[in-house]
Design a protein around this motif. Sequence first.
Motif, short mmCIF file in Angstrom:
data_model
loop_
_atom_site.label_atom_id
_atom_site.label_comp_id
_atom_site.label_asym_id
_atom_site.label_seq_id
_atom_site.Cartn_x
_atom_site.Cartn_y
_atom_site.Cartn_z
N LYS B 70 6.55 -11.18 -8.58
CA LYS B 70 5.98 -12.34 -9.27
C LYS B 70 6.95 -12.86 -10.34
O LYS B 70 6.79 -13.98 -10.82
CB LYS B 70 4.60 -12.02 -9.84
N GLN B 81 5.31 -19.09 -19.48
CA GLN B 81 5.13 -19.58 -18.12
C GLN B 81 4.97 -18.42 -17.12
O GLN B 81 4.22 -18.51 -16.16
CB GLN B 81 6.38 -20.40 -17.79
N TYR B 82 5.67 -17.34 -17.40
CA TYR B 82 5.63 -16.19 -16.50
C TYR B 82 4.37 -15.35 -16.69
O TYR B 82 3.83 -14.80 -15.75
CB TYR B 82 6.82 -15.28 -16.76
N ASN B 84 1.41 -15.86 -17.24
CA ASN B 84 0.16 -16.22 -16.58
C ASN B 84 0.21 -16.08 -15.07
O ASN B 84 -0.77 -16.35 -14.40
CB ASN B 84 -0.21 -17.66 -16.95
N ARG B 85 1.37 -15.69 -14.58
CA ARG B 85 1.46 -15.59 -13.13
C ARG B 85 0.55 -14.50 -12.59
O ARG B 85 0.45 -13.41 -13.17
CB ARG B 85 2.90 -15.28 -12.72
N LYS B 86 -0.05 -14.77 -11.45
CA LYS B 86 -0.94 -13.77 -10.85
C LYS B 86 -0.12 -12.73 -10.12
O LYS B 86 0.94 -13.02 -9.55
CB LYS B 86 -1.90 -14.46 -9.89
N ARG B 260 -0.03 -18.11 -1.55
CA ARG B 260 -0.49 -18.12 -2.94
C ARG B 260 -1.05 -19.47 -3.34
O ARG B 260 -1.35 -19.72 -4.51
CB ARG B 260 0.66 -17.71 -3.87
N ASN B 268 7.40 -22.61 -7.87
CA ASN B 268 6.93 -21.32 -7.35
C ASN B 268 6.32 -20.50 -8.47
O ASN B 268 6.81 -20.52 -9.59
CB ASN B 268 8.10 -20.52 -6.77
N ASP B 269 5.25 -19.75 -8.14
CA ASP B 269 4.72 -18.83 -9.16
C ASP B 269 5.06 -17.40 -8.75
O ASP B 269 4.32 -16.46 -9.00
CB ASP B 269 3.21 -19.02 -9.34
N PHE B 270 6.19 -17.27 -8.09
CA PHE B 270 6.69 -15.95 -7.66
C PHE B 270 8.19 -16.13 -7.45
O PHE B 270 8.71 -17.24 -7.63
CB PHE B 270 6.02 -15.53 -6.34
#
Lengths: 240, 413
Positions: B70, B81-82, B84-86, B260, B268-270
């Motif tokens: 992630k 920003q990072y 909160n990534r799931k 995702r 991208n959130d990864f």
Amino acid sequence: MNNIIKLEHIAKIYEVGAEKVHALKDVSLTIDENEYVAIMGPSGSGKSTLMNIIGCLDTPTKGTYIFTGVNVSEMDDNELAEIRNKEIGFVFQTFNLLPRSNALHNVELPLIYAGIPKNERQEKAIQALKSVGLEDRIYHKPNELSGGQRQRVAIARALVTNPSIILADEPTGNLDTKTGEDIMALFNELHEKGHTIILVTHEEYIAEHAERIIRLRDGLIERDEPVENRVIPNHTLSEG
Amino acid sequence: MKRFFFDLKEGIIISLKAIAANKMRAILTTLGIIIGIVAVTTMSTAIVGLREAFLSSLSSLGNDVLYVDKFEWFGSRNWRQYRNRKDITYDQYVKLREMLPADAYEAMAPNKRTFGKTVKYKQRSVQATLIYGTTEEFIKTSGAIPENGRFMNEFEVKAGRRVCIIGQDIAKNLFPNMDPLNKYIRINNVPLKVIGVLEKQGSAFFGSFSMDGQIIMPLKVFERLFGQRHGRMLIDIKVADVNKMDDVKELVTAVMRTVRKVPPGKPNDFAVNRQDVFTEVYDKTVGVVALAGIVITALSLFVGAIGIMNIMFVSVTERTKEIGIRKAIGARTWSILLQFLSEAAIICMIGGVIGLIISFPLSLIIDRFLPTAMPLDIVFLSLVISALVGIISGFLPAYKASRLNPVEALRYE
Ligand SMILES: Nc1ncnc2c1ncn2[C@@H]1O[C@H](COP(=O)(O)OP(=O)(O)OP(=O)(O)O)[C@@H](O)[C@H]1O
Ligand SMILES: [Mg+2]
């Protein structure tokens, strides 16, 4: 006869600080092939300056110099170097040999700059040393030779490229009378073999070995006349 | 051209004689170059060694493996920003596996890690540097090969059997003079059966921790031991063809965006990481420091060069008369230039050779700490450099010599 050297209104001015030294003011002369010329004059009259210009070591400030039909007053340093190498043999008052090199190598030197390979070079150098009577001093260094012998090495070096002219600036100036005469005998021989010889001297007696005497004074030619009774050295080479 | 080599040869002969006539001076002059060459070669040997050590410590990461995480492994954007990534979930792994073309990858292993947990066997206990919870395909993505016993199989993974594979250090410390196979070790008081012992791996990241202190177990067991939320999940993907790394990376990114549910146009959130980002980061950080080191040591070479220049000026002045004589009998500007340039170059190359002779044993000492000997290209390079230093630092004096007026040079006493 061909004239090999033709000077037209040559002047040489040295600038020392703000002062200008007119070493040569206006010199015109011609020298023919196989001539034997002596240049005389009081100290500071411009003899060495004239010799340096004739020998392409230096360039005139004014005037034209035609050497073997070529205008050398317009040549660049490398072209002049090539003329010095091929066409001119210098003999100096102070010999100017490389002190660390032996006689053979000193005589070889001009041939190196002529691009001649080693074997041929050594052969020619030994030949030249023989012609000045130094075949048994080939591997001696200058400090292992007498003054006369050193000057003969210098003459061999001047001869080795078989140049059109041999220039000698007071070649006997540093030698005693006897040794000087040996050297003059050598020049006489070279002249008889067909070389053109120009020599500078202070001594009337030495000058009288030549066919013609040019007298300088204050950068001008004072007189230029043939020698009436040439001194012909009658002895051949001997150890000096 | 032929004339050039003739002139060069004669120039070299003349300069060798001149150097021989002044041996002591030449040796003292070369000292600067010697020190410079020793400094530069030793420094660059150390730097090359350091990088090699780093690269070999990366070998636990395959160069043909993509790491879906992630987080970007190296990023400079803001942390918020990072944060909160799931997390990547097992479900996402399953979907990725379904959607990715089967010929794109050779193996895919989801995995979680934890550090510094205590492992016990009877009275003995040891800290495991690294514990993995993963699947049977991890053997392919990680290259962790069992030396004794075997790796876990699909069945054990699916069923969440309490089995584990241990590193050499764990084996040595918990089971001195004993075969660890089929023994039960305890973590958080849960017994796990040792089914394999890994090959010796060496230490990673400059020995910051030993890869031989690792334990590998099924993902389910890991989650039971440390909790569902312990450790973030990564998906290691070994690609089928190293040359198609970039293509596969794009594919994986596209699929992960779908999985995702990243809306089009959003970032991208990864991240799909690669081992070479480490190399890049290394070169950007340590590399810059290393470069600075080289530059600083090169300064000593520069000082040596100034010494050469100085002595060449002295040499030219001393030999003004000689230069006059040579010019009077026909040496061209070029011949004189070449003579003095080759003298400077030869002095420097002598210094270079002596420098190499000194730095060779030094490099052997470095070799005991870092996995490298003095690289041959450094040897070659330093000879070229010393010749160049000679030519460059000799140029001004040689130029001065070649330009001397013959009449004045002859008159010089
Ligand atoms: N490089 C120089 N710079 C300044 N003046 C010079 C230079 N060379 C020569 N001169 C001057 O030019 C004049 C002529 O000098 P030159 O050496 O030609 O005389 P010379 O006739 O050879 O004298 P000598 O018989 O003493 O050798 C002298 O006044 C000398 O001072
Ligand atoms: Mg004079």
